[in-house]
Design a protein around this motif. Structure first.
Motif, short mmCIF file in Angstrom:
data_model
loop_
_atom_site.label_atom_id
_atom_site.label_comp_id
_atom_site.label_asym_id
_atom_site.label_seq_id
_atom_site.Cartn_x
_atom_site.Cartn_y
_atom_site.Cartn_z
N LEU A 237 -3.83 4.50 9.61
CA LEU A 237 -2.62 4.19 8.86
C LEU A 237 -2.51 2.69 8.72
N PHE A 238 -1.68 2.24 7.77
CA PHE A 238 -1.42 0.82 7.59
C PHE A 238 -0.33 0.39 8.57
N ALA A 239 -0.63 -0.61 9.40
CA ALA A 239 0.36 -1.11 10.35
C ALA A 239 0.98 -2.43 9.92
N GLY A 240 0.35 -3.10 8.97
CA GLY A 240 0.86 -4.37 8.47
C GLY A 240 0.01 -4.82 7.30
N PRO A 249 -0.64 -13.26 -12.56
CA PRO A 249 -0.73 -11.93 -11.95
C PRO A 249 -2.15 -11.37 -12.00
N LEU A 250 -2.33 -10.18 -11.37
CA LEU A 250 -3.52 -9.39 -11.64
C LEU A 250 -3.20 -8.48 -12.81
N PHE A 251 -4.18 -8.30 -13.70
CA PHE A 251 -3.92 -7.64 -14.98
C PHE A 251 -4.57 -6.27 -15.06
N VAL A 252 -3.89 -5.37 -15.73
CA VAL A 252 -4.42 -4.04 -16.00
C VAL A 252 -5.67 -4.17 -16.86
N GLY A 253 -6.74 -3.49 -16.44
CA GLY A 253 -7.98 -3.47 -17.22
C GLY A 253 -8.91 -4.64 -16.99
N GLN A 254 -8.48 -5.66 -16.24
CA GLN A 254 -9.34 -6.82 -16.02
C GLN A 254 -10.23 -6.59 -14.81
N PRO A 255 -11.52 -6.90 -14.90
CA PRO A 255 -12.41 -6.71 -13.75
C PRO A 255 -12.28 -7.84 -12.73
N TYR A 256 -12.45 -7.48 -11.47
CA TYR A 256 -12.40 -8.44 -10.36
C TYR A 256 -13.53 -8.16 -9.39
N ASP A 257 -13.97 -9.19 -8.68
CA ASP A 257 -14.95 -9.06 -7.60
C ASP A 257 -14.24 -9.25 -6.27
N LEU A 258 -14.67 -8.50 -5.25
CA LEU A 258 -14.03 -8.56 -3.94
C LEU A 258 -15.01 -9.02 -2.88
N GLU A 259 -14.50 -9.76 -1.91
CA GLU A 259 -15.23 -10.11 -0.69
C GLU A 259 -14.31 -9.82 0.49
N ARG A 260 -14.87 -9.18 1.53
CA ARG A 260 -14.05 -8.80 2.69
C ARG A 260 -14.63 -9.38 3.97
N GLU A 261 -13.73 -9.63 4.91
CA GLU A 261 -14.13 -10.17 6.22
C GLU A 261 -13.14 -9.72 7.28
N ILE A 262 -13.65 -9.33 8.45
CA ILE A 262 -12.79 -9.00 9.58
C ILE A 262 -12.27 -10.30 10.19
N SER A 268 -3.54 -1.24 20.77
CA SER A 268 -2.27 -0.95 21.44
C SER A 268 -2.46 0.32 22.25
N ALA A 269 -1.40 0.81 22.81
CA ALA A 269 -1.52 2.03 23.62
C ALA A 269 -1.99 3.22 22.79
N ARG A 270 -1.65 3.24 21.50
CA ARG A 270 -1.95 4.40 20.68
C ARG A 270 -3.00 4.14 19.60
N THR A 271 -3.29 2.88 19.30
CA THR A 271 -4.16 2.58 18.16
C THR A 271 -5.19 1.50 18.47
N GLU A 272 -6.22 1.47 17.63
CA GLU A 272 -7.14 0.35 17.53
C GLU A 272 -7.08 -0.17 16.10
N SER A 273 -7.03 -1.49 15.94
CA SER A 273 -6.81 -2.08 14.62
C SER A 273 -7.96 -2.99 14.20
N VAL A 274 -8.28 -2.89 12.91
CA VAL A 274 -9.18 -3.84 12.24
C VAL A 274 -8.34 -4.60 11.22
N TRP A 275 -8.30 -5.91 11.34
CA TRP A 275 -7.55 -6.76 10.41
C TRP A 275 -8.56 -7.36 9.43
N VAL A 276 -8.48 -6.98 8.17
CA VAL A 276 -9.47 -7.37 7.18
C VAL A 276 -8.82 -8.23 6.09
N ARG A 277 -9.44 -9.37 5.82
CA ARG A 277 -9.01 -10.20 4.69
C ARG A 277 -9.89 -9.87 3.48
N ASN A 295 -3.83 -4.75 8.18
CA ASN A 295 -3.99 -4.24 9.54
C ASN A 295 -4.18 -2.74 9.43
N ALA A 296 -5.44 -2.30 9.47
CA ALA A 296 -5.76 -0.87 9.39
C ALA A 296 -5.89 -0.34 10.80
#
Length: 317
Positions: A237-240, A249-262, A268-277, A295-296
């Motif tokens: 679930l999303f925690a943050g 803005p970001l536009f409808v129909g416009q292409p974008y490229d993504l880069e991700r990094e942890i 926590s007591a109930r979850t493990e989280s990966v924070w990705v930019r 925060n996934a």
């Protein structure tokens, strides 16, 4: 009579809204998600929750009132999700107006009975990232020393593949988001002509823009390609979440490229989280258009081998 000082204590608030649940059929890793009622109930929840960024739409009219057009060009919303909302519940958004010259405000949302839904910050322009809710929470994290589900992941790890994305009105966004932008616009809590094919042509940018809440959908639709998730099968679930427009803005129909990094790992007591930019570039360029920090959180109880593997790794409970 003119008051001696401006009133900086007045809080802006929107109307009570009933956001719609659109992820009941969401799938990943071959199974239904926490937004499915039965899956949620099996994990001790009373029903499948509405996804957190759905509530961002309720802030758009308030933040447009405070910041004007800049909200859709350089706006940043940074939110820690506090309590889940299920379909039928009413939610109200609040904004604390800024002092003169300030470009950052506190935001929060509550259910009709006062139960907190989220808390955070919003801003426009060149406000330091460290002033916002999510980076402040990351800065306070303790090192995660007993990860099980996410033990193969590392801070600084980058996405395995270059991702290219776009969102058209009638484009199905995949198993993670089994609906279209057109379907969302029929039920969005705060409709705007700037989001539509007809009204977009008369927007300040001459074309329709993607609502803040749907930026999360856009960036989440291809997340599997990045390979930044933990061991499976498990339910998350999303925690943050923080969404920041740099050259929006970001536009409808416009292409974008993504880069991700942890950028962080935590537990926590109930979850493990990966924070990705996730960094969003105009396609084929290095022009940064937007960023998201997510925060996934994965529920430990949803991973069948959690206790066994924790013991094997030497983690005492």
């Amino acid at each position: 009579m003119t008051p001696a000082f401006p009133d900086t204590t007045v809080t802006l608030c929107g109307p009570l809204r009933k956001p719609r649940q659109m992820l009941a059929e969401q799938t990943y890793d071959g199974h239904l998600s926490i937004h499915d009622d039965k899956t949620a109930e099996n994990l001790g929840l009373r029903a499948g929750p509405i996804e957190g960024p759905t509530h961002f739409s309720q802030f758009d009219p308030l933040l447009f009132q405070v910041f004007g057009q800049a909200w859709f060009e350089t706006g940043c919303i940074s939110s820690h999700y506090q309590n889940m909302v299920v379909e039928g519940e009413e939610v109200r958004a609040y904004v604390q107006p800024p002092a003169a010259g300030e470009r950052l405000v506190r935001i929060w949302a509550e259910k009709r009975d006062g139960t907190p839904v989220l808390t955070g910050t919003a801003s426009v322009g060149d406000v330091p990232d460290s002033a916002h809710e999510i980076p402040q929470r990351i800065a306070k994290l303790r090192p995660a020393t007993s990860l099980v589900i996410n033990r193969d992941l590392k801070v600084g790890q980058r996405g395995a593949a270059k991702e290219s994305i776009a969102m058209d009105f009638d484009q199905h966004m995949g198993g993670h988001y089994p609906f279209t932008l057109a379907a969302k616009l029929k039920v969005i809590t705060e409709p705007s002509p700037w989001y539509t094919p007809e009204g977009g042509a008369t927007s300040p940018w001459g074309r329709p823009i993607i609502p803040f809440e749907m930026i999360s959908v856009l960036l989440g639709s291809t997340i599997d390609q990045a390979g930044l998730s933990g061991r499976k099968p498990a339910v998350g679930l999303f925690a943050g979440q923080q969404i920041r427009l740099v050259k929006g803005p970001l536009f409808v129909g416009q292409p974008y490229d993504l880069e991700r990094e942890i950028v962080a790992l935590s537990e926590s007591a109930r979850t493990e989280s990966v924070w990705v930019r996730t960094r969003v570039f105009e396609a084929g360029t290095r022009t940064l258009a937007a960023e998201m920090i997510l925060n996934a959180a994965t529920l430990k109880a949803s991973y069948a081998n959690y206790e066994t593997e924790a013991r094997e790794l030497g983690y005492t409970r």
